[in-house]
Design a protein around this motif. Sequence first.
Motif, PDB file in Angstrom:
ATOM      1  N   TYR A 159      57.124   5.291 -65.402  1.00  0.00           N
ATOM      2  CA  TYR A 159      57.837   4.591 -64.322  1.00  0.00           C
ATOM      3  C   TYR A 159      59.199   4.053 -64.781  1.00  0.00           C
ATOM      4  O   TYR A 159      60.172   4.102 -64.043  1.00  0.00           O
ATOM      5  N   PHE A 160      59.254   3.527 -66.003  1.00  0.00           N
ATOM      6  CA  PHE A 160      60.471   2.825 -66.439  1.00  0.00           C
ATOM      7  C   PHE A 160      61.419   3.694 -67.259  1.00  0.00           C
ATOM      8  O   PHE A 160      62.421   3.199 -67.759  1.00  0.00           O
ATOM      9  N   GLN A 161      61.076   4.951 -67.430  1.00  0.00           N
ATOM     10  CA  GLN A 161      61.944   5.793 -68.257  1.00  0.00           C
ATOM     11  C   GLN A 161      63.097   6.369 -67.442  1.00  0.00           C
ATOM     12  O   GLN A 161      63.009   6.506 -66.221  1.00  0.00           O
ATOM     13  N   SER A 162      64.147   6.726 -68.157  1.00  0.00           N
ATOM     14  CA  SER A 162      65.276   7.389 -67.512  1.00  0.00           C
ATOM     15  C   SER A 162      65.076   8.895 -67.656  1.00  0.00           C
ATOM     16  O   SER A 162      64.946   9.397 -68.768  1.00  0.00           O
TER      17      SER A 162
ATOM     18  N   ILE B  12      54.000   6.827 -61.138  1.00  0.00           N
ATOM     19  CA  ILE B  12      53.980   5.417 -60.706  1.00  0.00           C
ATOM     20  C   ILE B  12      53.402   4.540 -61.802  1.00  0.00           C
ATOM     21  O   ILE B  12      53.334   3.325 -61.661  1.00  0.00           O
ATOM     22  N   THR B  13      52.960   5.138 -62.880  1.00  0.00           N
ATOM     23  CA  THR B  13      52.459   4.383 -64.032  1.00  0.00           C
ATOM     24  C   THR B  13      53.531   4.349 -65.123  1.00  0.00           C
ATOM     25  O   THR B  13      54.321   5.293 -65.264  1.00  0.00           O
ATOM     26  N   GLY B  14      53.498   3.295 -65.907  1.00  0.00           N
ATOM     27  CA  GLY B  14      54.400   3.224 -67.054  1.00  0.00           C
ATOM     28  C   GLY B  14      53.976   4.208 -68.128  1.00  0.00           C
ATOM     29  O   GLY B  14      53.192   5.130 -67.885  1.00  0.00           O
ATOM     30  N   GLY B  15      54.504   3.985 -69.346  1.00  0.00           N
ATOM     31  CA  GLY B  15      54.164   4.882 -70.448  1.00  0.00           C
ATOM     32  C   GLY B  15      55.284   5.876 -70.722  1.00  0.00           C
ATOM     33  O   GLY B  15      56.397   5.714 -70.220  1.00  0.00           O
ATOM     34  N   GLY B  16      54.952   6.875 -71.530  1.00  0.00           N
ATOM     35  CA  GLY B  16      55.984   7.781 -72.019  1.00  0.00           C
ATOM     36  C   GLY B  16      56.009   9.124 -71.324  1.00  0.00           C
ATOM     37  O   GLY B  16      55.217   9.398 -70.420  1.00  0.00           O
TER      38      GLY B  16
ATOM     39  N   GLU C 246      67.745  10.555 -69.698  1.00  0.00           N
ATOM     40  CA  GLU C 246      67.714  10.145 -71.108  1.00  0.00           C
ATOM     41  C   GLU C 246      66.574  10.846 -71.873  1.00  0.00           C
ATOM     42  O   GLU C 246      66.666  11.057 -73.070  1.00  0.00           O
ATOM     43  N   GLU C 247      65.486  11.132 -71.178  1.00  0.00           N
ATOM     44  CA  GLU C 247      64.277  11.617 -71.847  1.00  0.00           C
ATOM     45  C   GLU C 247      64.094  13.132 -71.800  1.00  0.00           C
ATOM     46  O   GLU C 247      63.440  13.700 -72.662  1.00  0.00           O
TER      47      GLU C 247
ATOM     48  N   LYS D 148      65.659   7.685 -60.420  1.00  0.00           N
ATOM     49  CA  LYS D 148      66.025   6.303 -60.074  1.00  0.00           C
ATOM     50  C   LYS D 148      66.348   5.419 -61.282  1.00  0.00           C
ATOM     51  O   LYS D 148      66.922   4.352 -61.125  1.00  0.00           O
ATOM     52  N   ARG D 149      65.974   5.857 -62.475  1.00  0.00           N
ATOM     53  CA  ARG D 149      66.357   5.048 -63.646  1.00  0.00           C
ATOM     54  C   ARG D 149      67.010   5.925 -64.689  1.00  0.00           C
ATOM     55  O   ARG D 149      66.774   7.096 -64.763  1.00  0.00           O
TER      56      ARG D 149
ATOM     57  N   THR E 229      48.089   1.726 -63.628  1.00  0.00           N
ATOM     58  CA  THR E 229      48.806   0.834 -62.725  1.00  0.00           C
ATOM     59  C   THR E 229      47.769   0.083 -61.889  1.00  0.00           C
ATOM     60  O   THR E 229      46.623   0.515 -61.782  1.00  0.00           O
TER      61      THR E 229
END
Lengths: 94, 277
Positions: B66-69, B90-94, B72-73, B276-277, B162
Amino acid sequence: MKSIYKVPNGKLLKVFLELNENKISELKLTGDFFAHPEEGIHAIEEELSGKELGGDKNQLTEEINKFIKKKEIEFFGVNAGAITEAIYLAKNGE
Amino acid sequence: MPAQLPKQFTWQKMVNEMDWRFINDGFNSASTNMAIDEAIVQNHLENQIPTVRFYGWKPSAISIGYFQSLEEEVALEKCDEFGVDYVRRITGGGAVFHDLELTYSFVCSEKSGIVSKNIQESYEKIGNSLIKGFDSLGLKAQFVPLNDIVVNGKKISGNAQTRRNKCVLQHGTILLDVDVEKMFSMLKVPDEKLKGKIIEDVKQRVTSVEHEMDWENNFGEITVAGKIDEVVIAMKKGFEDNFGVNLAQGELSKDEKNMAEKIEKERFSSKEWNFKR
């Protein structure tokens, strides 16, 4: 400005930061960490917008901690201190 | 049904007395898979039985946390070259390269008490299902905090969680085989000069069912499809043994299907969400 910070016993935090006269004008917290609810991270980014980055890291950590408590945001693999570290790392270009 | 049960019945007891829903979903695109997982959690009612879903990815895909770009990745042009899809979870992580793997998702209400409110404990509780599944295959697996499962000290499963709609959604990978070189041709690393070293490092730290299993001794001659079936059977049993329930074959409800279609189109297929990020 950008930083990559490995949270001790946690995940990787990547911060994108823009400053205007030492105040945060743009902040993006990215990485492979978790936060519940996820929208809480957007809220933290907004909350910190306009904050002056003085010399006191502890104060920023405290503010983040106060905010996550108020908004009932739960971190996993990251914490307020790590966010502060990553922000200052980006600021100082370390 | 729940309304007719005496008041003193706990949620735990009500749930354990029922079959849980099992959806063996086959292969879907990245956006469909993520939309179905979200539709299940968003439609889940407080007193509803949990769902365990197994699925694969066609085409192969990279999902990012969820929080990765995304930019960037992920080397997007390489994904296009290989015909590999990409999606934001919709979940965080890699970032995960979903290729030769079985993926599971698990949904239950928080109020059911089936898993702990404590995030770390709940990862471990759900992860125990996979550990029991690996055990059925003859593999000794262990949970390693924060959210990994290892065999012989090497990662074989990554998991992400999540909490929404007062429910827990956890999904994760069960690596059947892994192509680290291909994976890293599509994943960016902070310092490209160190990529070779990182690839070697990951090869040392990641394993797969294929790598660990002695198929011939356990199953005789077996096709690739047969191997996948064996893993599905083992993991299903792992969930059943871990939670003391029976997983009964089910399907998505009409509401879940409709919602999945809607959120696939509006969210997981959209540039706005994925970038979105």
